[in-house]
Design a protein around this motif. Structure first.
Motif, PDB file in Angstrom:
ATOM      1  N   PRO A 109      19.155 -93.460   0.214  1.00  0.00           N
ATOM      2  CA  PRO A 109      17.532 -93.305  -0.394  1.00  0.00           C
ATOM      3  C   PRO A 109      17.181 -92.224   0.054  1.00  0.00           C
ATOM      4  CG  PRO A 109      17.790 -95.539   0.586  1.00  0.00           C
ATOM      5  CD  PRO A 109      19.083 -94.998   0.899  1.00  0.00           C
ATOM      6  N   ARG A 110      16.257 -91.348  -0.821  1.00  0.00           N
ATOM      7  CA  ARG A 110      15.827 -90.075  -0.569  1.00  0.00           C
ATOM      8  C   ARG A 110      14.612 -90.206   0.359  1.00  0.00           C
ATOM      9  NH1 ARG A 110      15.139 -88.012  -6.672  1.00  0.00           N
ATOM     10  NH2 ARG A 110      14.442 -90.113  -6.712  1.00  0.00           N
ATOM     11  N   ALA A 111      14.286 -89.035   1.226  1.00  0.00           N
ATOM     12  CA  ALA A 111      13.025 -89.299   1.989  1.00  0.00           C
ATOM     13  C   ALA A 111      11.953 -89.714   1.550  1.00  0.00           C
ATOM     14  CB  ALA A 111      12.883 -87.928   2.607  1.00  0.00           C
ATOM     15  N   ILE A 112      11.571 -88.956   0.110  1.00  0.00           N
ATOM     16  CA  ILE A 112      10.573 -89.479  -0.617  1.00  0.00           C
ATOM     17  C   ILE A 112      11.001 -90.104  -2.044  1.00  0.00           C
ATOM     18  CG2 ILE A 112       8.324 -88.754  -2.066  1.00  0.00           C
ATOM     19  CD1 ILE A 112       7.868 -86.545  -0.075  1.00  0.00           C
ATOM     20  N   LYS A 166       4.999 -81.402 -13.146  1.00  0.00           N
ATOM     21  CA  LYS A 166       6.085 -80.768 -13.006  1.00  0.00           C
ATOM     22  C   LYS A 166       6.212 -80.219 -11.569  1.00  0.00           C
ATOM     23  CE  LYS A 166       9.660 -77.148 -14.814  1.00  0.00           C
ATOM     24  NZ  LYS A 166       9.638 -76.233 -15.640  1.00  0.00           N
ATOM     25  N   THR A 167       5.131 -79.287 -11.115  1.00  0.00           N
ATOM     26  CA  THR A 167       4.767 -78.962  -9.823  1.00  0.00           C
ATOM     27  C   THR A 167       5.037 -79.752  -8.720  1.00  0.00           C
ATOM     28  OG1 THR A 167       3.372 -77.122 -10.904  1.00  0.00           O
ATOM     29  CG2 THR A 167       3.240 -77.397  -8.429  1.00  0.00           C
ATOM     30  N   ILE A 168       4.389 -81.064  -8.746  1.00  0.00           N
ATOM     31  CA  ILE A 168       4.343 -81.905  -7.623  1.00  0.00           C
ATOM     32  C   ILE A 168       5.785 -82.552  -7.673  1.00  0.00           C
ATOM     33  CG2 ILE A 168       3.456 -84.174  -7.097  1.00  0.00           C
ATOM     34  CD1 ILE A 168       1.439 -81.971  -7.119  1.00  0.00           C
ATOM     35  N   ARG A 169       6.446 -82.909  -8.742  1.00  0.00           N
ATOM     36  CA  ARG A 169       7.825 -83.147  -8.738  1.00  0.00           C
ATOM     37  C   ARG A 169       8.857 -82.381  -8.101  1.00  0.00           C
ATOM     38  NH1 ARG A 169       6.186 -85.848 -13.740  1.00  0.00           N
ATOM     39  NH2 ARG A 169       6.109 -88.237 -13.173  1.00  0.00           N
ATOM     40  N   ARG A 170       8.579 -80.996  -8.432  1.00  0.00           N
ATOM     41  CA  ARG A 170       9.243 -80.108  -7.861  1.00  0.00           C
ATOM     42  C   ARG A 170       9.193 -79.977  -6.180  1.00  0.00           C
ATOM     43  NH1 ARG A 170       7.543 -75.619 -10.402  1.00  0.00           N
ATOM     44  NH2 ARG A 170       5.941 -74.931  -8.543  1.00  0.00           N
ATOM     45  N   ILE A 171       8.093 -80.072  -5.687  1.00  0.00           N
ATOM     46  CA  ILE A 171       7.762 -79.749  -4.414  1.00  0.00           C
ATOM     47  C   ILE A 171       8.271 -81.081  -3.626  1.00  0.00           C
ATOM     48  CG2 ILE A 171       5.853 -80.451  -2.533  1.00  0.00           C
ATOM     49  CD1 ILE A 171       4.208 -78.775  -4.318  1.00  0.00           C
ATOM     50  N   ILE A 172       8.190 -82.360  -4.300  1.00  0.00           N
ATOM     51  CA  ILE A 172       8.917 -83.441  -3.803  1.00  0.00           C
ATOM     52  C   ILE A 172      10.416 -83.237  -3.701  1.00  0.00           C
ATOM     53  CG2 ILE A 172       9.594 -85.891  -4.275  1.00  0.00           C
ATOM     54  CD1 ILE A 172       6.659 -86.288  -5.235  1.00  0.00           C
ATOM     55  N   ARG A 173      10.925 -82.927  -4.612  1.00  0.00           N
ATOM     56  CA  ARG A 173      12.327 -82.517  -4.676  1.00  0.00           C
ATOM     57  C   ARG A 173      12.627 -81.455  -3.484  1.00  0.00           C
ATOM     58  NH1 ARG A 173      12.913 -81.165  -9.719  1.00  0.00           N
ATOM     59  NH2 ARG A 173      13.563 -83.082 -10.413  1.00  0.00           N
ATOM     60  N   ARG A 174      11.749 -80.308  -3.279  1.00  0.00           N
ATOM     61  CA  ARG A 174      12.015 -79.616  -2.280  1.00  0.00           C
ATOM     62  C   ARG A 174      12.260 -80.227  -0.684  1.00  0.00           C
ATOM     63  NH1 ARG A 174      14.539 -74.867  -1.200  1.00  0.00           N
ATOM     64  NH2 ARG A 174      13.232 -73.709   0.437  1.00  0.00           N
ATOM     65  N   ILE A 175      11.080 -81.223  -0.558  1.00  0.00           N
ATOM     66  CA  ILE A 175      11.095 -81.709   0.665  1.00  0.00           C
ATOM     67  C   ILE A 175      12.403 -82.746   0.807  1.00  0.00           C
ATOM     68  CG2 ILE A 175       9.728 -83.546   1.701  1.00  0.00           C
ATOM     69  CD1 ILE A 175       7.165 -82.757   0.316  1.00  0.00           C
ATOM     70  N   ASN A 176      12.611 -83.394  -0.410  1.00  0.00           N
ATOM     71  CA  ASN A 176      14.106 -84.073   0.024  1.00  0.00           C
ATOM     72  C   ASN A 176      15.434 -83.301   0.221  1.00  0.00           C
ATOM     73  OD1 ASN A 176      12.866 -86.828  -0.836  1.00  0.00           O
ATOM     74  ND2 ASN A 176      12.986 -86.407  -2.686  1.00  0.00           N
ATOM     75  N   LEU A 177      15.171 -82.368  -0.256  1.00  0.00           N
ATOM     76  CA  LEU A 177      16.324 -81.158   0.242  1.00  0.00           C
ATOM     77  C   LEU A 177      16.156 -80.812   1.586  1.00  0.00           C
ATOM     78  CD1 LEU A 177      16.533 -79.324  -3.113  1.00  0.00           C
ATOM     79  CD2 LEU A 177      18.415 -80.583  -2.329  1.00  0.00           C
ATOM     80  N   LEU A 178      14.871 -81.002   2.020  1.00  0.00           N
ATOM     81  CA  LEU A 178      15.025 -80.363   3.494  1.00  0.00           C
ATOM     82  C   LEU A 178      15.478 -81.462   4.459  1.00  0.00           C
ATOM     83  CD1 LEU A 178      11.309 -78.968   3.669  1.00  0.00           C
ATOM     84  CD2 LEU A 178      13.467 -77.787   4.114  1.00  0.00           C
ATOM     85  N   PHE A 179      15.535 -82.712   3.850  1.00  0.00           N
ATOM     86  CA  PHE A 179      15.979 -83.830   4.381  1.00  0.00           C
ATOM     87  C   PHE A 179      17.589 -84.016   4.307  1.00  0.00           C
ATOM     88  CE2 PHE A 179      11.657 -84.831   5.079  1.00  0.00           C
ATOM     89  CZ  PHE A 179      11.601 -85.446   6.380  1.00  0.00           C
ATOM     90  N   ASP A 180      17.851 -83.660   3.060  1.00  0.00           N
ATOM     91  CA  ASP A 180      19.112 -84.068   2.698  1.00  0.00           C
ATOM     92  C   ASP A 180      19.888 -83.143   1.385  1.00  0.00           C
ATOM     93  OD1 ASP A 180      21.473 -85.061   1.869  1.00  0.00           O
ATOM     94  OD2 ASP A 180      20.896 -86.820   1.103  1.00  0.00           O
ATOM     95  N   PRO A 181      20.501 -82.058   1.982  1.00  0.00           N
ATOM     96  CA  PRO A 181      20.936 -81.066   0.892  1.00  0.00           C
ATOM     97  C   PRO A 181      21.628 -81.636  -0.188  1.00  0.00           C
ATOM     98  CG  PRO A 181      21.286 -80.287   3.226  1.00  0.00           C
ATOM     99  CD  PRO A 181      20.976 -81.552   3.274  1.00  0.00           C
TER     100      PRO A 181
END
Length: 362
Positions: free
Chosen positions: A80-83, A49-64
């Protein structure tokens, strides 16, 4: 749309991002690799869950708009999302989808960016401020992506063993040009001084990679004139240029590590040949130096009753050991192979003859 609250530290987010970028050319980063990346910086075990949360956070930095957090994190129609998670065999991997090769900055935004750095001016740019932050973030990642690409090139096309480069800057320009030729699949034309007599020759070479052995850089590639793979010292290259009209392909089964892991040195243009066993007897006075220094990856030390040691190597191109063996004087004796023992003895006889008078005495 509000960002989700997160307790993830910035270094963990950056480490996950770098790992995904680095692993993408090879098919993506696995969940276990991302967990390992997290452990490296946080020294604790993360949950999935922590890893997926970080990936979600990174994707939001590229695309809110990557996720809709007001609808229980359900995805919405999007690019497509960044990750992205992709299936590879029986497991999922994460890949980086964005192209960061080209600069994203619009020169016309320079003034807006400068103004946004001043708190008292931010109220003048309420809509542009977040966009500018995103542009800054992407600009940094462009450099990160370039660094990852260069590191991957180094691992594939550069092999360093023995001592490291004594003067890394000396051949930096040649190294850069050769890597560029490999990247573009272009031949190189060399003005090359032959090792045997110093004569300047012209060579056209298909570069396979770069070796650094005991502080000396070498180009490995197929020499068109010889019709086979050869090795060229970079400090013997007077001039190097790309042959723009050419193209070539590095053999799929070629590996610098496989070809030269057993080589003692690579200062001749000849192929090192298959490895063979080299056994040396080292006197007690010099034995400790060999106990604490590894001169070749295959080195094995055996203690002898008199306090000396026997050193065994599995070496390709053992003829290049001769100057090194002679440098130790009488402290080292070559036991095998027989041809190497005789070659060292012959050099010693020739050297001795230089110091003898015509009568045969000193």
């Amino acid at each position: 749309m509000p960002y989700p609250r997160t307790r993830d530290h910035p270094e963990a987010v950056i480490k996950i991002l770098l790992t995904v970028i680095e692993k993408t050319p090879a098919g993506g980063a696995t969940l276990e690799e991302l967990k390992e990346a997290y452990r490296e910086v946080k020294d604790r075990e993360p949950s999935e869950k922590t890893i997926r949360r970080i990936i979600r956070r990174i994707n939001l930095l590229f695309d809110p708009l990557a996720y809709d957090y007001e609808d229980d994190c359900e995805e919405i129609d999007r690019e497509p999302r960044a990750i992205e998670a992709r299936k590879k065999g029986d497991r999922h991997t994460y890949i980086f989808t964005r192209d960061l090769a080209a600069p994203r900055f619009d020169p016309g935004l320079d003034l807006l960016l400068a103004l946004s750095l001043y708190p008292q001016q931010r109220h003048l740019l309420p809509d542009q401020f977040e966009v500018l932050l995103k542009l800054v973030f992407e600009s940094v990642l462009q450099r990160v992506a370039e660094w990852c690409r260069l590191r991957q090139e180094m691992e594939r096309y550069v092999y360093v063993s023995g001592h490291g480069p004594a003067n890394p800057q000396k051949n930096a320009r040649l190294v850069e040009r050769i890597l560029q030729a490999i990247r573009l699949a272009k031949r190189v034309r060399l003005a090359y001084r032959r090792a045997s007599d110093g004569q300047l020759t012209t060579r056209e070479v298909e570069p396979y990679g770069l070796l650094c052995r005991h502080g000396i850089w070498y180009l490995v590639g197929r020499c068109l004139a010889a019709g086979e793979k050869r090795v060229f010292r970079l400090d013997h290259i007077d001039r190097l240029e790309l042959v723009e009209s050419s193209t070539y392909t590095i053999p799929q089964d070629f590996s610098l590590r496989d070809a030269y892991a057993h080589a003692w040195g690579v200062w001749t243009e000849e192929e090192p040949g298959p490895p063979e066993t080299v056994r040396l007897r080292v006197s007690p006075g010099l034995a400790h130096k060999f106990r604490v220094t590894r001169y070749h990856p295959s080195q094995v030390v055996k203690e002898l009753p008199d306090g000396g040691i026997e050193v065994r190597f599995e070496v390709a191109g053992a003829g290049e050991m001769i100057p090194w063996l002679l440098s130790w004087g009488a402290a080292i004796e070559v036991l095998e192979p027989g041809w190497l023992r005789e070659a060292v003895a012959e050099v010693l006889r020739e050297t001795l003859s230089l110091y003898q008078h015509e009568t045969g005495s000193f």
